[in-house]
Design an enzyme around this catalytic site. Structure first.
Site, PDB file in Angstrom:
ATOM      1  N   LYS A 275      80.047  19.580 -64.055  1.00 15.11           N
ATOM      2  CA  LYS A 275      81.202  19.497 -63.158  1.00 15.11           C
ATOM      3  C   LYS A 275      81.958  18.193 -63.430  1.00 15.11           C
ATOM      4  O   LYS A 275      81.382  17.220 -63.935  1.00 15.11           O
ATOM      5  CB  LYS A 275      80.729  19.497 -61.697  1.00 15.11           C
ATOM      6  CG  LYS A 275      80.262  20.846 -61.184  1.00 15.11           C
ATOM      7  CD  LYS A 275      79.877  20.745 -59.717  1.00 15.11           C
ATOM      8  CE  LYS A 275      79.339  22.059 -59.180  1.00 15.11           C
ATOM      9  NZ  LYS A 275      80.355  23.117 -59.056  1.00 15.11           N
ATOM     10  N   ASP A 286      74.715  21.497 -51.675  1.00 16.25           N
ATOM     11  CA  ASP A 286      74.536  22.816 -52.279  1.00 16.25           C
ATOM     12  C   ASP A 286      73.237  23.510 -51.851  1.00 16.25           C
ATOM     13  O   ASP A 286      72.905  24.582 -52.341  1.00 16.25           O
ATOM     14  CB  ASP A 286      74.632  22.714 -53.814  1.00 16.25           C
ATOM     15  CG  ASP A 286      75.206  23.969 -54.433  1.00 16.25           C
ATOM     16  OD1 ASP A 286      75.865  24.736 -53.722  1.00 16.25           O
ATOM     17  OD2 ASP A 286      74.966  24.185 -55.634  1.00 16.25           O
ATOM     18  N   GLU A 347      74.984  28.808 -61.056  1.00 14.22           N
ATOM     19  CA  GLU A 347      73.517  28.784 -61.002  1.00 14.22           C
ATOM     20  C   GLU A 347      72.977  29.398 -59.718  1.00 14.22           C
ATOM     21  O   GLU A 347      71.837  29.859 -59.694  1.00 14.22           O
ATOM     22  CB  GLU A 347      73.006  27.333 -61.132  1.00 14.22           C
ATOM     23  CG  GLU A 347      72.958  26.521 -59.835  1.00 14.22           C
ATOM     24  CD  GLU A 347      74.313  26.288 -59.198  1.00 14.22           C
ATOM     25  OE1 GLU A 347      75.346  26.453 -59.886  1.00 14.22           O
ATOM     26  OE2 GLU A 347      74.360  25.956 -57.994  1.00 14.22           O
ATOM     27  N   ARG A 349      73.660  32.156 -58.171  1.00 17.40           N
ATOM     28  CA  ARG A 349      73.322  33.580 -58.320  1.00 17.40           C
ATOM     29  C   ARG A 349      72.064  33.761 -59.174  1.00 17.40           C
ATOM     30  O   ARG A 349      71.359  34.736 -59.028  1.00 17.40           O
ATOM     31  CB  ARG A 349      74.535  34.337 -58.875  1.00 17.40           C
ATOM     32  CG  ARG A 349      74.994  33.862 -60.215  1.00 17.40           C
ATOM     33  CD  ARG A 349      76.423  34.297 -60.531  1.00 17.40           C
ATOM     34  NE  ARG A 349      77.429  33.429 -59.905  1.00 17.40           N
ATOM     35  CZ  ARG A 349      78.733  33.609 -60.000  1.00 17.40           C
ATOM     36  NH1 ARG A 349      79.212  34.619 -60.678  1.00 17.40           N
ATOM     37  NH2 ARG A 349      79.582  32.787 -59.397  1.00 17.40           N
TER      38      ARG A 349
HETATM   39  N1  BES Z   1      77.799  25.170 -55.643  1.00 21.76           N
HETATM   40  C1  BES Z   1      78.931  25.673 -56.306  1.00 21.76           C
HETATM   41  C2  BES Z   1      79.957  26.260 -55.342  1.00 21.76           C
HETATM   42  C3  BES Z   1      80.638  25.290 -54.413  1.00 21.76           C
HETATM   43  C4  BES Z   1      81.887  24.777 -54.735  1.00 21.76           C
HETATM   44  C5  BES Z   1      80.079  24.959 -53.216  1.00 21.76           C
HETATM   45  C6  BES Z   1      82.526  23.917 -53.883  1.00 21.76           C
HETATM   46  C7  BES Z   1      80.716  24.087 -52.356  1.00 21.76           C
HETATM   47  C8  BES Z   1      81.939  23.585 -52.677  1.00 21.76           C
HETATM   48  C9  BES Z   1      78.509  26.776 -57.282  1.00 21.76           C
HETATM   49  O1  BES Z   1      77.265  26.624 -57.852  1.00 21.76           O
HETATM   50  C10 BES Z   1      79.490  26.742 -58.386  1.00 21.76           C
HETATM   51  O2  BES Z   1      79.521  25.776 -59.093  1.00 21.76           O
HETATM   52  N2  BES Z   1      80.252  27.814 -58.540  1.00 21.76           N
HETATM   53  C11 BES Z   1      81.235  27.909 -59.556  1.00 21.76           C
HETATM   54  C12 BES Z   1      81.162  29.294 -60.138  1.00 21.76           C
HETATM   55  C13 BES Z   1      81.967  29.477 -61.382  1.00 21.76           C
HETATM   56  C14 BES Z   1      81.388  28.678 -62.511  1.00 21.76           C
HETATM   57  C15 BES Z   1      82.007  30.943 -61.722  1.00 21.76           C
HETATM   58  C16 BES Z   1      82.599  27.656 -58.934  1.00 21.76           C
HETATM   59  O3  BES Z   1      82.824  28.098 -57.805  1.00 21.76           O
HETATM   60  O4  BES Z   1      83.407  26.990 -59.565  1.00 21.76           O
HETATM   61 ZN    ZN Z   2      75.898  25.561 -56.754  1.00 25.73          ZN
HETATM   62 MN    MN Z   3      77.294  25.420 -59.598  1.00 28.72          MN
END
Ligand code: BES
Ligand code: ZN
Ligand code: MN
Length: 495
Positions: A275, A286, A347, A349
């Protein structure tokens, strides 16, 4: 903070502070009426001159009010009477609670539930105000202890009511405890709250409440079960994953349990699909799904509800190192289905699919998973609603109704077959990402492939489990929605 009942008149009670609600255009509630009469109409005059504010969540503090034995009277506005509903009432109660916290009062006597509106009962209003005042006085002290001169939150709140309100108050206490547990876990930084910490926390829950047992699966156990997807997420971290299984048996052992599954990523760096700094800042939150289900589990065990509940938490850290899962890797999940990992940041899922497959062994009545799963859900619903997706209309309706009833609201999003093909992969049964469109839904679609035989719902609390800004921090949501759902399942009198 202690919640109790009292049964004395607002005029006679020796209190640091009475707490009373007024609406714009509605009748005075009985205690406001009493104060008005005892003061020769002073209360009404202050309303007329707008020295008492009636606007929604506005507070007015009066000292030494004529005719009252209490030192102060805090008046909370509910806004226009005809617009008053559960969410607005909750907002006003939270504002009252915050005022009490910020003015360093130690105790107070609360009459907020006297105001009538909609189809609410006084028991519901009492429960909701007790929960709101408790939530408003939450204080995080683990890494920032109180200084000697800092104001302390409220120590005890007394609610006007006789013994008939006892069960409403007990529910409020249990709900407050669950929310508080979920918030504390959410707020803890990832260098304290790692998978082992969550397992320890589960052990303390198991030792504190009757009819609760705990089993923690280690990485070797998970490897034996074939949980390649869950383990792939954890592979880049030096903190090993744990699969935490709390079981509460409040009904006959052969009664099918409600299984709650929580995403417990104690830190999500994104893995090798790292990220950005901006997006990583909130990622200690998370494990908000795990916190939510553990909070609800605590409320349920505290109330000793006559149902069976299993809580499965997939706890892991998502980190990059030389062993980490790589984009393009193909994993075989516990179910046997294969997954092409195109983005290691998707991750949640991956850990959930194995936790969901594992959950089937409990012969569940329903499975409800809770996860901070997608940024797309935050874009869609902001920080106000939890996203709900389900393969069962009745279950979806029940969850929505529970959320509405306790003002911990969810909003349903479609889980149509149309979205399925976004996950097609030439190299495996499915990809772990479905591209930009409908990110919250394709994530749910992914999970649905592992729950085809089950009545299942997915709650995405990526937005609702924490907030940015003045009242920064974890919210504990949706611990309240889940507990209300369990109360309803247990057939506990709707209040
Ligand atoms: N934990 C994140 C989702 C999240 C984002 C939670 C912002 C709280 C605030 C999750 O693991 C994630 O990174 N999801 C990605 C999925 C994508 C790579 C398909 C996302 O939402 O960008
Ligand atoms: Zn996550
Ligand atoms: Mn993630």
């Amino acid at each position: 903070m202690k919640l109790s009942l009292f049964n004395e008149s607002p005029l006679q009670i020796e209190s640091e502070c009475l707490v009373i609600a007024v609406s714009d255009g509605g009748p005075l509630c009985p205690s406001a009426q009493g104060l008005d009469e005892a003061s020769g109409g002073e209360f009404s005059r202050l309303l007329e001159t707008r020295d008492i504010e009636t606007g929604l969540a506005k507070t007015t503090l009066l000292h030494g009010f004529k005719g009252a034995s209490a030192s102060r009277v805090l008046i909370v506005g509910l806004g226009k009477q005809e617009k008053l509903d559960r969410p607005r009432y909750d907002r006003a109660c939270l504002a009252a609670g915050k005022h009490l916290r910020d003015h360093a009062l130690r105790s107070c006597h609360i009459f907020l539930h006297e105001i009538e509106f909609g189809d609410t009962t006084s028991k519901w209003r009492l429960r909701q105000s007790a929960l709101a005042v408790h939530r408003a006085n939450y204080l995080y002290t683990v890494t920032k202890p109180l200084k000697n001169d800092s104001p302390l939150p409220l120590e005890s709140a007394f609610f006007a009511g006789d013994e008939s309100f006892r069960s409403a108050l007990e529910q409020a206490e249990a709900l407050a405890l669950g929310f508080e547990k979920a918030r504390q876990l959410g707020d803890l930084p990832a260098n304290i709250c790692n998978p082992a910490y969550l397992a320890q926390e589960a052990a303390s829950i198991a030792s504190l409440y009757r009819n609760v047992t705990l089993e923690v699966l280690e990485e070797e156990d998970m490897a034996q079960l074939g949980m390649d997807a869950l383990l792939a997420v954890s592979r880049g971290s030096s903190n090993p994953a744990k699969l935490i299984v709390l079981q509460y048996t409040g009904a006959a052992a052969d009664e099918q349990p409600t299984v709650l599954v929580g995403k417990g990523i104690t830190f999500d760096s994104g893995g090798l699909s790292l990220k950005s700094g901006q997006n990583m800042m909130q990622m200690k939150y998370d494990m908000g799904g795990a916190a939510g289900v553990m909070g609800a589990f605590v409320s349920c065990a505290k109330l000793q509800l006559p149902i069976n509940v299993v809580c499965v938490v997939a706890a892991a850290e998502n980190m990059p190192d030389g062993n980490a899962c790589k984009p393009g890797d193909v994993l075989t999940s516990m179910s046997g289905k294969t997954i092409e990992v195109l983005n290691t940041d998707a991750e949640g899922r991956l850990v959930l699919c194995d936790a969901l497959t594992y959950s089937e062994k409990f012969n569940p009545r329903v499975i409800i998973d809770v996860a901070t799963l997608t940024g797309a859900c935050v874009v869609a619903l902001g920080h106000h609603a939890t996203g709900l997706m389900s393969n069962d209309d009745l279950l979806a309706r029940q969850l929505l109704a529970a959320g509405d009833a306790i003002v911990d609201r969810a909003w349903r999003l479609p889980l149509w077959e149309d979205y399925r093909s976004q996950l097609d992969s030439p190299f495996a049964d499915m990809k772990n990402v479905g591209g930009m469109p409908a990110g919250a839904l394709t994530a749910a679609c992914f999970l649905s492939r592992f729950t085809e035989e089950q009545k299942w719902a997915h709650l995405d609390n990526a937005g609702s489990s924490w907030k940015w800004g003045a009242d920064d921090g974890a919210t504990g949501r949706p611990a309240g929605l889940l507990t209300q759902y369990l109360l309803n399942q247990a057939g506990i009198e709707a209040i």
